[in-house]
Motif scaffolding. Structure first.
Motif, PDB file in Angstrom:
ATOM      1  N   UNK A 208      27.874  51.896  45.826  1.00  0.00           N
ATOM      2  CA  UNK A 208      28.197  53.277  45.476  1.00  0.00           C
ATOM      3  C   UNK A 208      27.212  54.246  46.129  1.00  0.00           C
ATOM      4  N   UNK A 209      27.751  55.284  46.699  1.00  0.00           N
ATOM      5  CA  UNK A 209      26.891  56.308  47.301  1.00  0.00           C
ATOM      6  C   UNK A 209      26.172  57.067  46.180  1.00  0.00           C
ATOM      7  N   UNK A 210      24.840  57.110  46.269  1.00  0.00           N
ATOM      8  CA  UNK A 210      24.035  57.825  45.281  1.00  0.00           C
ATOM      9  C   UNK A 210      22.865  58.465  46.008  1.00  0.00           C
ATOM     10  N   UNK A 211      22.773  59.787  45.924  1.00  0.00           N
ATOM     11  CA  UNK A 211      21.760  60.508  46.690  1.00  0.00           C
ATOM     12  C   UNK A 211      20.338  60.170  46.254  1.00  0.00           C
ATOM     13  N   UNK A 212      20.202  59.538  45.076  1.00  0.00           N
ATOM     14  CA  UNK A 212      18.880  59.178  44.572  1.00  0.00           C
ATOM     15  C   UNK A 212      18.559  57.702  44.767  1.00  0.00           C
ATOM     16  N   UNK A 213      19.373  57.017  45.552  1.00  0.00           N
ATOM     17  CA  UNK A 213      19.160  55.592  45.795  1.00  0.00           C
ATOM     18  C   UNK A 213      19.242  55.301  47.284  1.00  0.00           C
ATOM     19  N   UNK A 214      18.872  54.088  47.655  1.00  0.00           N
ATOM     20  CA  UNK A 214      18.851  53.714  49.070  1.00  0.00           C
ATOM     21  C   UNK A 214      20.248  53.643  49.672  1.00  0.00           C
ATOM     22  N   UNK A 215      21.276  53.614  48.840  1.00  0.00           N
ATOM     23  CA  UNK A 215      22.641  53.555  49.373  1.00  0.00           C
ATOM     24  C   UNK A 215      23.003  54.812  50.156  1.00  0.00           C
ATOM     25  N   UNK A 216      22.237  55.881  49.979  1.00  0.00           N
ATOM     26  CA  UNK A 216      22.474  57.128  50.720  1.00  0.00           C
ATOM     27  C   UNK A 216      21.405  57.368  51.793  1.00  0.00           C
ATOM     28  N   UNK A 217      20.601  56.355  52.068  1.00  0.00           N
ATOM     29  CA  UNK A 217      19.494  56.527  53.014  1.00  0.00           C
ATOM     30  C   UNK A 217      19.982  56.949  54.398  1.00  0.00           C
ATOM     31  N   UNK A 218      19.157  57.742  55.067  1.00  0.00           N
ATOM     32  CA  UNK A 218      19.439  58.115  56.458  1.00  0.00           C
ATOM     33  C   UNK A 218      18.706  57.209  57.441  1.00  0.00           C
ATOM     34  N   UNK A 219      17.948  56.268  56.915  1.00  0.00           N
ATOM     35  CA  UNK A 219      17.253  55.304  57.767  1.00  0.00           C
ATOM     36  C   UNK A 219      18.297  54.419  58.456  1.00  0.00           C
ATOM     37  N   UNK A 220      18.294  54.355  59.781  1.00  0.00           N
ATOM     38  CA  UNK A 220      19.354  53.604  60.497  1.00  0.00           C
ATOM     39  C   UNK A 220      19.467  52.149  60.076  1.00  0.00           C
ATOM     40  N   UNK A 221      18.330  51.531  59.829  1.00  0.00           N
ATOM     41  CA  UNK A 221      18.374  50.119  59.442  1.00  0.00           C
ATOM     42  C   UNK A 221      19.010  49.947  58.063  1.00  0.00           C
ATOM     43  N   UNK A 222      18.615  50.762  57.087  1.00  0.00           N
ATOM     44  CA  UNK A 222      19.184  50.664  55.753  1.00  0.00           C
ATOM     45  C   UNK A 222      20.660  51.030  55.741  1.00  0.00           C
ATOM     46  N   UNK A 223      21.043  51.955  56.566  1.00  0.00           N
ATOM     47  CA  UNK A 223      22.455  52.331  56.635  1.00  0.00           C
ATOM     48  C   UNK A 223      23.319  51.151  57.066  1.00  0.00           C
ATOM     49  N   UNK A 224      22.799  50.314  57.926  1.00  0.00           N
ATOM     50  CA  UNK A 224      23.540  49.109  58.349  1.00  0.00           C
ATOM     51  C   UNK A 224      23.788  48.188  57.163  1.00  0.00           C
ATOM     52  N   UNK A 225      22.764  47.982  56.332  1.00  0.00           N
ATOM     53  CA  UNK A 225      22.890  47.083  55.185  1.00  0.00           C
ATOM     54  C   UNK A 225      23.882  47.626  54.169  1.00  0.00           C
TER      55      UNK A 225
END
Length: 513
Positions: A208-225
């Motif tokens: 789930x997309x959540x602006x307060x969690x890593x699921x919304x990260x702008x970090x390219x590596x985390x976005x892949x996961x």
């Protein structure tokens, strides 16, 4: 794997940035989907056989949910999603055990997946002893972690976690023992599609997309996961990952865990083209499985997750079942189904023209728990004694008889308890196997009503009846109301007893049972 339902689950930053830039339908809806498939104009080679003979003969295989999802060992295989949803037990456990979700994310479980006791040869030996004819692994679950040495996905088992290409070892060990190799893909659900409308979220997007969690990260590596990347790039990665596995590990069966409709049809067509072309080059007869209407039925075997039809089907199908209760991946205190329950389900599946693929749940350290091994070995012992009634068989004119039947066919069936009054049938040339799902009792007479003269036509003749592996003579008489068989004085097997009926001629069905 679809979540359980009641009553009823390092490449550099620069390189990663470059990568980023570059269940049962009603008859009416089924017909609509089939028309849609026809409109999509799938291109399938005329010579392709979606269910080759090896698959029809195999009947029983094993695979496993294992990876980073095994690390938390809590709740079920959907922990990676539910830990991000406030109010769930997974969320409460996650915060209490590891702290806030903006400090400790799912990516922090990756180094904890060590697989230090993993031994591919030991696992393959166990699968052989269990009687499996094909075996393999979840290649990528919804969580986005690849269980092979991927060049596309930096979150992979070679570059992180165990730092070992477990798929290479497993494919070599499984193929080396004469079994077919399986890889399953659950990653279509990983693509986030609700970033612009978080309130509309459903499990169609795993994270789930959540602006307060890593699921919304702008970090390219985390976005892949977390699957928070442009859709077109996700589609390219989806196809590229499949091509990596096909090219390097040569799976004989590829299973898809639904929601492939998130992937445009042309990418799915490209997968089919690539897989079949590779198979032809390597002289493989491969199998693709699908759920719902995700792929055309003329190219893919239909799968019923934790379910099966309530009648004999004219085509080969598959059921993926799991040894655990409540989770497909390992969790602490995971309850395990008894071998008898799994064997009975297998016999029901095979009698209806199906194949079972049984899931097990190894621990994150690479150990298959003893209670799961015990069940697998008990299944193998039964198949060693009575396997001729399962392997290489085909359905008879009816699948079975007795009081216990599914009220409705489809996925996600509740537990069914069969009795010694239930019988399932399979055949080989000049042989009918009648398998009793229990033990009626010493010297008791049982009547197989499928053989009643009012129901059966043709010119079938019975030559002899025996129990495989036993020299005891069986007393029997074929009467108007059916085939009367007297049970042996000594119980051959408490789980299920097989009667081998040698025949000549052929039976036909007068009336649908």
């Amino acid at each position: 794997m679809t979540q359980f339902r009641k009553p009823k689950g390092i490449q550099t930053l620069k390189l990663i940035s470059l990568i980023l830039v570059l269940g049962t339908l009603s008859s009416t809806s089924r017909a609509a989907n089939e028309k849609k498939q026809q409109k999509e104009e799938w291109h399938i080679p005329a010579h392709y056989q979606k269910a080759p003979e090896w698959f029809k003969d195999a009947k029983f295989g094993i695979y496993f949910h294992w990876g980073v999802l095994s690390v938390p060992a809590y709740a079920n295989d959907w922990y990676a999603r539910n830990m991000h949803i406030k109010g769930t037990n997974a969320y409460k456990h996650q915060v209490a055990s590891y702290g806030p979700l903006n400090k400790f994310g799912y990516q922090d479980f990756v180094p904890m997946f060590k697989a230090q006791h993993f031994n591919a040869d030991q696992w393959a030996n166990l699968f052989v002893k269990a009687g499996a004819k094909f075996a393999g692994q979840v290649a990528e679950h919804h969580d986005g972690f690849s269980m092979w040495a991927s060049k596309i996905n930096p979150w992979n088992v070679k570059d992180m976690g165990p730092h070992e290409d477990v798929m290479a070892k497993l494919s070599n060990a499984i193929h080396g023992r004469g079994l077919k190799f399986v890889t399953t893909f659950h990653m279509a659900r990983n693509l986030q599609i609700y970033a612009n409308n978080p309130k509309a979220q459903s499990d169609t997007s795993y994270y789930p997309y959540n602006k307060n969690m890593f699921t919304s990260s702008t970090d390219p590596r985390l976005r892949m996961l977390y699957g928070n990347i442009p859709a077109k790039q996700f589609y390219k990665n989806w196809l590229g990952k499949l091509e990596e596995v096909i090219s390097h590990y040569h799976p004989d069966l590829i299973y898809f865990d639904g929601l492939l409709t998130k992937i445009p049809q042309d990418y799915r067509q490209d997968f089919i083209n690539y897989y079949l072309k590779s198979a032809a080059k390597n002289h493989q007869q491969v199998v693709i499985t699908h759920k719902d209407e995700d792929l055309p039925n003329q190219v893919s075997v239909r799968d019923f997750e934790r379910g099966r039809p309530n009648k004999l089907l004219p085509y080969t199908w598959m059921c993926d079942e799991t040894v655990g209760i409540g989770s497909w991946s390992y969790v602490k205190g995971l309850a395990i189904k008894p071998a008898a329950e799994i064997i009975h389900e297998l016999l029901d599946i095979v009698s209806k023209n199906g194949v079972m693929m049984l899931n097990i749940s190894p621990r994150a350290d690479g150990v298959i728990p003893d209670n799961q091994q015990k069940v697998l070995l008990e299944i193998g012992n039964w198949l060693h004694q009575y396997g001729e009634a399962v392997y290489d068989t085909r359905p008879w004119i009816v699948f079975g008889e007795g009081p216990t039947r599914l009220k409705k066919g489809g996925a996600f069936q509740s537990k069914v308890e069969y009795t010694s009054k239930d019988v399932r049938y399979t055949t080989r040339p000049n042989t009918i196997y009648a398998t009793v799902l229990g033990w009626p009792g010493a010297n008791k007479e049982m009547v197989l009503t499928a053989f009643a003269k009012s129901k059966m036509g043709g010119n079938l003749k019975i030559e002899s009846i025996s129990v495989p592996g036993k020299n005891d003579s069986i007393n029997w008489e074929w009467k108007k109301d059916g085939l009367h068989i007297v049970m042996p004085a000594k119980m051959p097997n408490s789980i299920a007893t097989v009667f081998k009926i040698k025949t000549s001629g052929k039976a036909t069905l007068k009336h649908i049972m």
